[in-house]
Design a protein around this motif. Structure first.
Motif, short mmCIF file in Angstrom:
data_model
loop_
_atom_site.label_atom_id
_atom_site.label_comp_id
_atom_site.label_asym_id
_atom_site.label_seq_id
_atom_site.Cartn_x
_atom_site.Cartn_y
_atom_site.Cartn_z
N TYR A 43 -10.72 13.24 2.64
CA TYR A 43 -10.64 14.60 2.69
C TYR A 43 -11.10 15.14 3.84
O TYR A 43 -12.22 14.74 4.45
N ARG A 44 -10.20 16.03 4.68
CA ARG A 44 -10.73 16.85 5.71
C ARG A 44 -11.72 18.19 5.47
O ARG A 44 -10.85 18.91 4.77
N SER A 45 -12.75 18.25 5.89
CA SER A 45 -13.69 19.07 5.32
C SER A 45 -13.32 20.42 6.19
O SER A 45 -12.72 20.54 6.96
N PRO A 46 -13.98 21.43 5.63
CA PRO A 46 -14.00 22.89 6.29
C PRO A 46 -14.15 22.79 7.82
O PRO A 46 -13.55 23.60 8.54
N LEU A 47 -14.95 21.60 8.15
CA LEU A 47 -15.37 21.32 9.66
C LEU A 47 -14.20 20.48 9.95
O LEU A 47 -14.29 19.22 9.67
N PRO A 48 -13.06 20.91 10.85
CA PRO A 48 -12.07 20.17 11.10
C PRO A 48 -12.28 18.71 11.71
O PRO A 48 -11.46 17.93 11.30
N GLU A 49 -13.38 18.71 12.33
CA GLU A 49 -13.60 17.47 13.33
C GLU A 49 -14.31 16.38 12.16
O GLU A 49 -14.26 15.31 12.61
N LEU A 50 -14.61 16.86 10.81
CA LEU A 50 -15.05 15.79 9.85
C LEU A 50 -14.38 15.56 8.93
O LEU A 50 -13.75 16.31 8.00
N VAL A 51 -13.90 14.20 8.52
CA VAL A 51 -13.31 13.78 7.59
C VAL A 51 -14.08 12.73 6.64
O VAL A 51 -14.92 11.62 7.40
N LEU A 52 -14.23 13.00 5.49
CA LEU A 52 -14.67 12.41 4.64
C LEU A 52 -14.00 11.22 3.73
O LEU A 52 -12.89 11.62 3.49
N GLY A 70 -18.13 7.33 3.08
CA GLY A 70 -18.65 7.79 4.25
C GLY A 70 -17.81 8.88 5.06
O GLY A 70 -17.15 9.74 4.45
N GLY A 71 -18.10 8.95 6.28
CA GLY A 71 -17.20 10.04 7.16
C GLY A 71 -17.43 9.50 8.63
O GLY A 71 -17.99 8.82 8.98
N GLY A 72 -16.38 10.18 9.35
CA GLY A 72 -16.09 10.13 10.66
C GLY A 72 -16.11 11.64 11.22
O GLY A 72 -15.45 12.53 10.77
N LEU A 73 -16.75 11.69 12.28
CA LEU A 73 -16.83 12.89 12.97
C LEU A 73 -16.57 12.86 14.51
O LEU A 73 -17.00 12.21 15.16
N ALA A 74 -15.52 13.66 14.91
CA ALA A 74 -14.96 13.64 16.27
C ALA A 74 -15.76 14.79 17.13
O ALA A 74 -15.81 16.09 16.53
N LEU A 75 -16.44 14.25 18.07
CA LEU A 75 -17.30 15.09 18.76
C LEU A 75 -16.70 15.85 19.76
O LEU A 75 -15.44 15.37 20.05
N PRO A 76 -16.99 16.94 20.53
CA PRO A 76 -16.29 17.57 21.45
C PRO A 76 -15.70 16.82 22.45
O PRO A 76 -16.56 15.80 22.89
N SER A 109 0.79 -1.21 0.23
CA SER A 109 0.05 -0.02 0.00
C SER A 109 0.69 1.33 -0.08
O SER A 109 1.84 1.28 0.50
N TYR A 110 0.29 2.38 -0.65
CA TYR A 110 1.02 3.35 -0.71
C TYR A 110 0.11 4.72 -0.82
O TYR A 110 -1.08 4.54 -1.32
N ALA A 111 0.18 5.82 0.01
CA ALA A 111 -0.40 7.00 0.14
C ALA A 111 0.42 8.11 0.18
O ALA A 111 1.53 8.28 0.76
N VAL A 112 -0.33 9.23 -0.15
CA VAL A 112 0.38 10.51 -0.28
C VAL A 112 -0.53 11.53 -0.14
O VAL A 112 -1.73 11.69 -0.68
N PRO A 113 -0.11 12.79 0.49
CA PRO A 113 -1.07 13.83 0.31
C PRO A 113 -1.13 14.73 -0.82
O PRO A 113 0.12 14.91 -1.27
N VAL A 114 -2.14 14.96 -1.46
CA VAL A 114 -2.07 15.88 -2.75
C VAL A 114 -2.46 17.20 -2.56
O VAL A 114 -2.08 17.96 -3.53
N ALA A 115 -2.96 17.66 -1.40
CA ALA A 115 -3.50 18.91 -1.11
C ALA A 115 -3.50 18.80 0.52
O ALA A 115 -3.72 18.00 1.23
N VAL A 116 -3.52 20.19 1.08
CA VAL A 116 -3.52 20.21 2.64
C VAL A 116 -4.69 19.46 3.14
O VAL A 116 -4.47 18.50 3.99
N PRO A 117 -5.77 19.40 2.42
CA PRO A 117 -6.91 18.73 3.02
C PRO A 117 -7.19 17.23 2.54
O PRO A 117 -8.14 16.60 3.04
#
Length: 299
Positions: A150-159, A182-188, A112-120
């Motif tokens: 993709y890390r959405s504009p809402l930082p706690e939500l990753v799609l 789908g996505g994952g949301l980190a609650l406070p 497996s290989y992964a790389v960031p292509v942009a900040v989010p």
């Protein structure tokens, strides 16, 4: 063919109902979304085992190396083994039992290989060789998994999104090609028991997740299924944490009622140069019945 490729290769994800495409940030990302490897900065090794009825066993071994300027890399190997007694006829017509004489296995080796292509945004790919050795036939196939986070504009939500098992046929049968989104949301964070006990800087961290699975091939009566999950991280102190997990699968064959529910728990110990994790999950796999899954992770 190779339905074992749909067995979650992460006990953490299994306990969360396999709603993990947007949550994947550990060595389990190699299976659930390779793009998630870039979110982890530590090398880690993982071994898990699951068993059904004492005759079917599943093992998975994986290793991940952290994000560098060239990206993150990992490798894994999975095997499903069926072992049963073989019954033959002796010279006088009597039945002869050969313990463990009938075995069938399926396996997959992947890099497996992964790389960031942009900040989010990050992308990842897993290339794998799939094989099966049945009592009457053998076969080999090659396939790829493609992942995006993709890390959405809402930082706690990753799609996240992932397309899995795109490749050749295995013994003239199509591999299970599935599109996941789908996505994952980190609650406070909340103070929790440690906070109430006066430990500063120790928090409980809840995460909720959901994802849809679209069965591309082979075609079945259930094109879309839903997975939902919850993880509650209980901070013990600045180096230890306990994890409680639950999930539910909706629409999957054999997963109605209580059979659709998943449960899990885990423990993490993080030292300056060493980390250790232990996880357990109880998951129902349709006709195979319930499976107890155990996993050890070291970093």
């Amino acid at each position: 063919a190779a339905e074992f490729l749909e067995i979650a290769a992460s006990t953490r994800a299994a306990g969360m109902g396999e709603a993990f495409v947007g949550v994947a940030d550990d060595v389990g990302a190699l299976y659930h979304n390779p793009a998630g490897m870039v979110r982890n900065r530590e090398s880690s090794l993982q071994y898990l085992h699951a068993a059904w009825l004492g005759t079917v066993g599943y093992d998975h071994l994986a290793g991940m190396f952290p994000h560098t300027r060239w990206g993150s890399v990992g490798a894994s190997f999975s095997r499903l083994l069926l072992s049963q007694d073989r019954i033959t006829v002796g010279p006088s017509g009597e039945p002869v039992i050969q313990p463990g004489g009938l075995q069938a296995s399926q396996n997959a080796a992947a890099i497996s290989y992964a790389v960031p292509v942009a900040v989010p945004t990050a992308v990842g790919v897993s290339l794998k060789v799939v094989g099966q050795d049945l009592d009457v036939s053998r076969g080999t196939a090659v396939a790829a998994d493609l992942g995006l986070q993709y890390r959405s504009p809402l930082p706690e939500l990753v799609l996240g999104a992932q397309l899995v098992n795109v490749g050749t046929r295995l013994d003239r049968a199509t591999l299970p090609v599935v599109l996941k989104a789908g996505g994952g949301l980190a609650l406070p964070a909340v103070p929790g028991l440690a906070g109430l006990a006066g430990r500063r800087g120790v928090w409980d961290l809840p995460v909720v997740a959901a994802e849809l699975h679209f069965r591309v091939a082979p075609q079945t009566s259930r094109f879309v299924t839903l997975r939902t999950g919850l993880e509650y991280r209980v901070g013990v102190d600045d180096r230890q944490s306990a994890h409680l997990r639950a999930g539910y699968k909706v629409g999957e064959e054999g997963a109605g009622g209580f059979a659709g529910a998943t449960l899990g728990m885990g423990y993490r110990l993080g030292l300056q140069r060493f980390s250790f994790g232990l996880d357990y999950a109880l998951v129902h796999y349709g006709e195979l019945g319930p499976a107890h899954r155990f996993e050890v992770t070291m970093g």
